[in-house]
Design a protein around this motif. Sequence first.
Motif, PDB file in Angstrom:
ATOM      1  N   PHE A  29       0.839  -1.204   0.000  1.00 46.49           N
ATOM      2  CA  PHE A  29       0.000   0.000   0.000  1.00 46.49           C
ATOM      3  C   PHE A  29       0.871   1.250   0.000  1.00 46.49           C
ATOM      4  N   TRP A  30       1.918   1.300   0.855  1.00 46.07           N
ATOM      5  CA  TRP A  30       2.811   2.477   0.880  1.00 46.07           C
ATOM      6  C   TRP A  30       3.495   2.629  -0.467  1.00 46.07           C
ATOM      7  N   THR A  40       0.731  13.637  -1.059  1.00 44.32           N
ATOM      8  CA  THR A  40       0.693  15.100  -1.108  1.00 44.32           C
ATOM      9  C   THR A  40       1.486  15.644   0.078  1.00 44.32           C
ATOM     10  N   VAL A  41       1.691  16.942   0.096  1.00 43.76           N
ATOM     11  CA  VAL A  41       2.371  17.560   1.239  1.00 43.76           C
ATOM     12  C   VAL A  41       1.613  17.248   2.529  1.00 43.76           C
ATOM     13  N   GLU A  42       0.287  17.304   2.458  1.00 43.28           N
ATOM     14  CA  GLU A  42      -0.530  17.108   3.664  1.00 43.28           C
ATOM     15  C   GLU A  42      -0.476  15.671   4.170  1.00 43.28           C
ATOM     16  N   ASN A  43      -0.730  14.683   3.279  1.00 42.62           N
ATOM     17  CA  ASN A  43      -0.744  13.313   3.802  1.00 42.62           C
ATOM     18  C   ASN A  43       0.667  12.786   4.075  1.00 42.62           C
ATOM     19  N   THR A  44       1.682  13.347   3.394  1.00 42.70           N
ATOM     20  CA  THR A  44       3.062  12.971   3.714  1.00 42.70           C
ATOM     21  C   THR A  44       3.429  13.444   5.114  1.00 42.70           C
ATOM     22  N   SER A  45       3.039  14.667   5.450  1.00 43.23           N
ATOM     23  CA  SER A  45       3.297  15.196   6.793  1.00 43.23           C
ATOM     24  C   SER A  45       2.578  14.355   7.847  1.00 43.23           C
ATOM     25  N   LEU A  74       9.729   1.675   9.469  1.00 39.94           N
ATOM     26  CA  LEU A  74      10.906   2.128   8.716  1.00 39.94           C
ATOM     27  C   LEU A  74      10.684   1.982   7.214  1.00 39.94           C
ATOM     28  N   LEU A  75      10.017   0.901   6.810  1.00 38.51           N
ATOM     29  CA  LEU A  75       9.708   0.726   5.389  1.00 38.51           C
ATOM     30  C   LEU A  75       8.791   1.838   4.883  1.00 38.51           C
ATOM     31  N   MET A  76       7.812   2.195   5.700  1.00 40.29           N
ATOM     32  CA  MET A  76       6.905   3.263   5.304  1.00 40.29           C
ATOM     33  C   MET A  76       7.645   4.595   5.210  1.00 40.29           C
ATOM     34  N   LEU A  77       8.497   4.877   6.199  1.00 34.12           N
ATOM     35  CA  LEU A  77       9.254   6.124   6.182  1.00 34.12           C
ATOM     36  C   LEU A  77      10.181   6.183   4.971  1.00 34.12           C
ATOM     37  N   ASP A  78      10.746   5.035   4.592  1.00 35.87           N
ATOM     38  CA  ASP A  78      11.606   5.019   3.418  1.00 35.87           C
ATOM     39  C   ASP A  78      10.813   5.311   2.146  1.00 35.87           C
ATOM     40  N   CYS A  79       9.571   4.852   2.086  1.00 39.92           N
ATOM     41  CA  CYS A  79       8.714   5.189   0.937  1.00 39.92           C
ATOM     42  C   CYS A  79       8.517   6.701   0.843  1.00 39.92           C
ATOM     43  N   LEU A  80       8.364   7.361   1.985  1.00 39.09           N
ATOM     44  CA  LEU A  80       8.223   8.821   1.982  1.00 39.09           C
ATOM     45  C   LEU A  80       9.498   9.482   1.468  1.00 39.09           C
ATOM     46  N   LEU A  81      10.645   8.965   1.888  1.00 43.69           N
ATOM     47  CA  LEU A  81      11.912   9.526   1.434  1.00 43.69           C
ATOM     48  C   LEU A  81      12.102   9.328  -0.062  1.00 43.69           C
ATOM     49  N   GLN A  82      11.723   8.167  -0.553  1.00 39.93           N
ATOM     50  CA  GLN A  82      11.863   7.901  -1.985  1.00 39.93           C
ATOM     51  C   GLN A  82      10.933   8.791  -2.816  1.00 39.93           C
ATOM     52  N   CYS A 130      16.478   3.074   4.991  1.00 42.93           N
ATOM     53  CA  CYS A 130      16.228   4.479   5.351  1.00 42.93           C
ATOM     54  C   CYS A 130      17.527   5.278   5.350  1.00 42.93           C
ATOM     55  N   VAL A 131      18.575   4.698   5.919  1.00 48.25           N
ATOM     56  CA  VAL A 131      19.869   5.377   5.963  1.00 48.25           C
ATOM     57  C   VAL A 131      20.369   5.643   4.544  1.00 48.25           C
ATOM     58  N   TYR A 132      20.187   4.670   3.654  1.00 49.93           N
ATOM     59  CA  TYR A 132      20.566   4.846   2.252  1.00 49.93           C
ATOM     60  C   TYR A 132      19.836   6.046   1.641  1.00 49.93           C
ATOM     61  N   SER A 133      18.525   6.115   1.833  1.00 47.90           N
ATOM     62  CA  SER A 133      17.747   7.201   1.244  1.00 47.90           C
ATOM     63  C   SER A 133      18.148   8.552   1.810  1.00 47.90           C
ATOM     64  N   LEU A 134      18.469   8.596   3.103  1.00 44.11           N
ATOM     65  CA  LEU A 134      18.919   9.845   3.701  1.00 44.11           C
ATOM     66  C   LEU A 134      20.302  10.226   3.185  1.00 44.11           C
ATOM     67  N   ALA A 135      21.174   9.232   2.998  1.00 42.66           N
ATOM     68  CA  ALA A 135      22.510   9.505   2.467  1.00 42.66           C
ATOM     69  C   ALA A 135      22.435  10.085   1.054  1.00 42.66           C
ATOM     70  N   LYS A 136      21.443   9.666   0.283  1.00 43.05           N
ATOM     71  CA  LYS A 136      21.292  10.127  -1.097  1.00 43.05           C
ATOM     72  C   LYS A 136      20.529  11.453  -1.195  1.00 43.05           C
ATOM     73  N   CYS A 137      19.993  11.919  -0.073  1.00 40.02           N
ATOM     74  CA  CYS A 137      19.184  13.139  -0.086  1.00 40.02           C
ATOM     75  C   CYS A 137      20.088  14.365  -0.236  1.00 40.02           C
ATOM     76  N   GLU A 138      19.967  15.057  -1.332  1.00 43.57           N
ATOM     77  CA  GLU A 138      20.836  16.197  -1.623  1.00 43.57           C
ATOM     78  C   GLU A 138      20.541  17.402  -0.737  1.00 43.57           C
ATOM     79  N   ARG A 139      19.403  17.413  -0.102  1.00 43.39           N
ATOM     80  CA  ARG A 139      19.014  18.578   0.700  1.00 43.39           C
ATOM     81  C   ARG A 139      19.533  18.510   2.129  1.00 43.39           C
ATOM     82  N   LEU A 140      20.166  17.412   2.507  1.00 41.68           N
ATOM     83  CA  LEU A 140      20.748  17.308   3.839  1.00 41.68           C
ATOM     84  C   LEU A 140      22.201  17.763   3.807  1.00 41.68           C
ATOM     85  N   ASP A 141      22.587  18.596   4.780  1.00 44.24           N
ATOM     86  CA  ASP A 141      23.960  19.078   4.866  1.00 44.24           C
ATOM     87  C   ASP A 141      24.915  17.923   5.134  1.00 44.24           C
TER      88      ASP A 141
END
Length: 237
Positions: A29-30, A40-45, A74-82, A130-141
């Motif tokens: 489902f995720w 959307t911004v709302e349901n993601t938040s 964690l799987l759901m949170l990773d879907c949000l990151l992706q 999740c760590v992989y997706s965060l590592a690939k996130c260009e918006r994180l310092d």
Amino acid sequence: MDDLYKQIDLNLSNIGNPNEASRELTFEFWHELRISNLLTVENTSYLLDRGLDLLMFNIELGRDEAVLTRSYSLLMLDCLLQANTDNLLTNQQLERLVCKIRDYMDRESDWRGFNLDYGYIHALAHLSDCVYSLAKCERLDIDIKQTLLGDYLKLLEHANCEYLYQEDERVAKAIAAFDLPCRPLVIKWLDSRLDAISDFDREERSKHVFKYRLILKALLVYDCENEVVKKILLKLY
């Protein structure tokens, strides 16, 4: 829209179902939300807030059925990151997620990969995704990424996980995803593992050598020309 939130709440309530098939349906489902552009911004938040709460669900109980809720959140949170290619999460929300992941790594104690009653638990594998997706996130310092990586490597030293269910592949993928400035931290950590292993008794040394061989071999899949990793791997034979 109300129907979608009803489906979201239903799947959130089912996220740690002891039945493995039910958990897989929840994950599907995720995934469907992500690939169908229904986030959307709302349901993601909304999902982020709920997911971060579920991530700490009964974490003080240790080896308990509650680990399923934490692992599959964690799987759901990773879907949000992706799905964040459209900037569904703000920088503040991303940093909040990193802080909660770091807190989770510090407090989680159940790293079983599989259980006869529940099937796959896979907390370390899901965390690594999740760590992989965060590592690939260009918006994180880079400073935030280095701190996250440091905590992740520290966890790998202490997590009682035998890497019998391809955890090594997910771990290596996460480590390899970090930006070039993080590489010295990884090499320093790998070298430190050699020193630590030498102090273990024979049985413990055998278990740790097996685990780090797997990680190093998996790392070479992502960087086959890494001579430093090759040299460290040879020292484990």
